[in-house]
Design a protein around this motif. Structure first.
Motif, PDB file in Angstrom:
ATOM      1  N   SER A   1      76.278  27.898  12.202  1.00 47.17           N
ATOM      2  CA  SER A   1      77.422  28.617  11.628  1.00 47.17           C
ATOM      3  C   SER A   1      78.144  27.752  10.610  1.00 47.17           C
ATOM      4  N   GLY A   2      78.648  28.404   9.596  1.00 42.80           N
ATOM      5  CA  GLY A   2      79.449  27.708   8.599  1.00 42.80           C
ATOM      6  C   GLY A   2      80.914  27.667   9.035  1.00 42.80           C
ATOM      7  N   LYS A   3      81.677  26.824   8.332  1.00 43.79           N
ATOM      8  CA  LYS A   3      83.108  26.678   8.627  1.00 43.79           C
ATOM      9  C   LYS A   3      83.839  28.007   8.548  1.00 43.79           C
ATOM     10  N   GLU A   4      83.526  28.794   7.515  1.00 45.97           N
ATOM     11  CA  GLU A   4      84.243  30.058   7.309  1.00 45.97           C
ATOM     12  C   GLU A   4      84.026  31.015   8.466  1.00 45.97           C
ATOM     13  N   GLU A   5      82.792  31.035   8.927  1.00 44.13           N
ATOM     14  CA  GLU A   5      82.443  31.930  10.035  1.00 44.13           C
ATOM     15  C   GLU A   5      83.207  31.524  11.301  1.00 44.13           C
ATOM     16  N   ILE A   6      83.243  30.229  11.559  1.00 44.54           N
ATOM     17  CA  ILE A   6      83.955  29.734  12.750  1.00 44.54           C
ATOM     18  C   ILE A   6      85.450  29.997  12.580  1.00 44.54           C
ATOM     19  N   ARG A   7      85.935  29.751  11.371  1.00 39.93           N
ATOM     20  CA  ARG A   7      87.372  29.965  11.130  1.00 39.93           C
ATOM     21  C   ARG A   7      87.742  31.425  11.411  1.00 39.93           C
ATOM     22  N   SER A   8      86.915  32.356  10.946  1.00 44.28           N
ATOM     23  CA  SER A   8      87.280  33.766  11.130  1.00 44.28           C
ATOM     24  C   SER A   8      87.173  34.167  12.605  1.00 44.28           C
ATOM     25  N   LEU A   9      86.235  33.565  13.317  1.00 44.28           N
ATOM     26  CA  LEU A   9      86.130  33.846  14.761  1.00 44.28           C
ATOM     27  C   LEU A   9      87.377  33.319  15.490  1.00 44.28           C
TER      28      LEU A   9
ATOM     29  N   ALA B   1      71.452  24.200  10.544  1.00 41.49           N
ATOM     30  CA  ALA B   1      71.723  24.681   9.200  1.00 41.49           C
ATOM     31  C   ALA B   1      73.215  24.931   9.013  1.00 41.49           C
ATOM     32  N   GLY B   2      74.009  24.574   9.999  1.00 40.81           N
ATOM     33  CA  GLY B   2      75.440  24.857   9.923  1.00 40.81           C
ATOM     34  C   GLY B   2      76.228  23.713   9.309  1.00 40.81           C
ATOM     35  N   ASP B   3      77.569  23.885   9.267  1.00 38.33           N
ATOM     36  CA  ASP B   3      78.421  22.837   8.709  1.00 38.33           C
ATOM     37  C   ASP B   3      78.717  21.732   9.720  1.00 38.33           C
ATOM     38  N   PHE B   4      78.432  21.994  10.998  1.00 37.63           N
ATOM     39  CA  PHE B   4      78.738  21.007  12.034  1.00 37.63           C
ATOM     40  C   PHE B   4      77.441  20.573  12.691  1.00 37.63           C
ATOM     41  N   ARG B   5      77.286  19.278  12.845  1.00 34.67           N
ATOM     42  CA  ARG B   5      76.041  18.810  13.461  1.00 34.67           C
ATOM     43  C   ARG B   5      76.160  18.684  14.972  1.00 34.67           C
ATOM     44  N   HIS B   6      77.366  18.361  15.419  1.00 34.35           N
ATOM     45  CA  HIS B   6      77.542  18.135  16.855  1.00 34.35           C
ATOM     46  C   HIS B   6      78.850  18.744  17.335  1.00 34.35           C
ATOM     47  N   ALA B   7      78.907  18.921  18.669  1.00 38.38           N
ATOM     48  CA  ALA B   7      80.052  19.618  19.247  1.00 38.38           C
ATOM     49  C   ALA B   7      81.366  18.882  18.976  1.00 38.38           C
ATOM     50  N   ASN B   8      81.338  17.549  18.862  1.00 40.29           N
ATOM     51  CA  ASN B   8      82.602  16.833  18.604  1.00 40.29           C
ATOM     52  C   ASN B   8      83.215  17.276  17.271  1.00 40.29           C
TER      53      ASN B   8
END
Ligand code: FAD
Length: 279
Positions: A75-83, A109-116
């Motif tokens: 997921s990209g940042k925008e997608e997470i932000r809207s969620l 393929a997302g903007d974040f590689r790890h949960a932290n």
């Protein structure tokens, strides 16, 4: 009682009308056990985004605390932000934040590689609005390069702002207590609740365990295998083993239990009755 363990139940978002009805029935039964919250998983790569949200909102509308899982692997940042914005607007205050897995095992393929990084982003965007749970691995994550590095990465999620953790399931209570000692040595003090997988079916458990790195002790594996198609006997043994595990965990200081329900209530209700937690 003040020291009552915190109980929570995890569901996956059902796909069909029949699955939705089954989950409603399971939830009704499990709600009688007064869990702190129900959590709902998030399919790999966001595949269940709408169903996760719908299930969470239905649980919340019934008056229970609902915690959506949110994973970042594709997921990209925008997608997470809207969620996050959507959940916040709906009054959701609790999340389980994960990296997630891609079904194909592709590289992120997302903007974040790890949960932290996801936890840090949620804190940056929403401050203290959400209680954030992260995953912990008493038997270590299957991709970890070493036990020490896995522990350090867990510490990184706590430093990024996790409020609590839920473990991968395990059947060796010692693995949890050893992990807790290692966390204490690193100054980690958030509650770490053991994740409990009831035993429903050997083939399925064996498949899950080889993917997620949870060890089925040899003696248990052999005894479960011996039952073959005799599911009733297998479940009776599983009930004894898992009830005993929960008892050992709670008697030695675990703060609660998080059950992987697979959207079923029967076995878990019996475990909770055996533990005397149903009143
Ligand atoms: P991370 O904490 O990112 O760790 C993954 C691996 O990377 C580990 O080996 C770790 O040592 C390493 N690592 C971590 N941080 C770093 C870093 N900064 N640099 C280098 N290496 C690092 N999956 C889903 O798809 N949906 C769900 O709803 C879901 N719910 C779950 C609920 C629970 C309670 C648990 C225990 C697991 C759940 N999972 C779910 C599975 C989870 O997504 C997988 O185990 C995934 O492989 C790892 O997720 P994580 O959040 O632990 O990742």
């Amino acid at each position: 009682m003040n020291n009552q363990p915190v109980i929570s139940f995890e569901f996956f978002p059902p796909k069909t009308a029949e699955g939705i009805a089954k989950l409603r029935a399971a939830r009704k039964q499990l709600a009688q056990l007064q869990p702190k919250f129900f959590s709902v998983t998030f399919g790999a790569g966001g595949s269940t985004r709408d169903r996760t949200r719908d299930t969470v909102l239905e649980i919340q509308s019934e008056g229970f605390e609902a915690a959506p899982h949110i994973s970042c692997v594709s997921s990209g940042k925008e997608e997470i932000r809207s969620l996050l914005t959507e959940y916040r607007a709906q009054g959701i205050r609790h999340l389980v934040a994960l990296r997630g897995d891609l079904p194909s095992g592709e590289v992120s393929a997302g903007d974040f590689r790890h949960a932290n990084e996801l936890v840090a982003f949620i804190r940056q965007e929403t401050g203290d609005w959400f209680e954030i749970e992260v995953a912990a691995y008493p038997e270590y994550h299957p991709e970890a390069s070493s036990a020490q590095s896995d522990l350090k990465h867990f510490q990184g999620k706590v430093a990024a702002g996790a409020s609590g953790a839920i473990t991968q399931y395990f059947y060796n209570a010692e693995a949890y207590f050893r992990f807790m000692d290692q966390c204490a040595a690193l100054g980690i003090s958030i509650p770490i609740v053991p994740g409990i997988m009831p035993i429903y079916n050997y083939t399925q458990l064996s498949r899950f365990s080889s993917v997620c790195g949870a060890e089925i002790p040899r003696w248990l594996r052999w005894r479960l295998q011996d039952y073959g198609d005799d599911i009733a006997s297998l479940r009776l043994l599983g009930l004894d083993v898992v009830s005993d595990l929960c008892d050992q965990l709670l008697s030695n200081g675990a703060p609660g239990l998080h059950f992987y329900t697979l959207n079923q209530a029967g076995i878990i209700s019996t475990i909770i009755q055996r533990l005397g937690l149903n009143n």
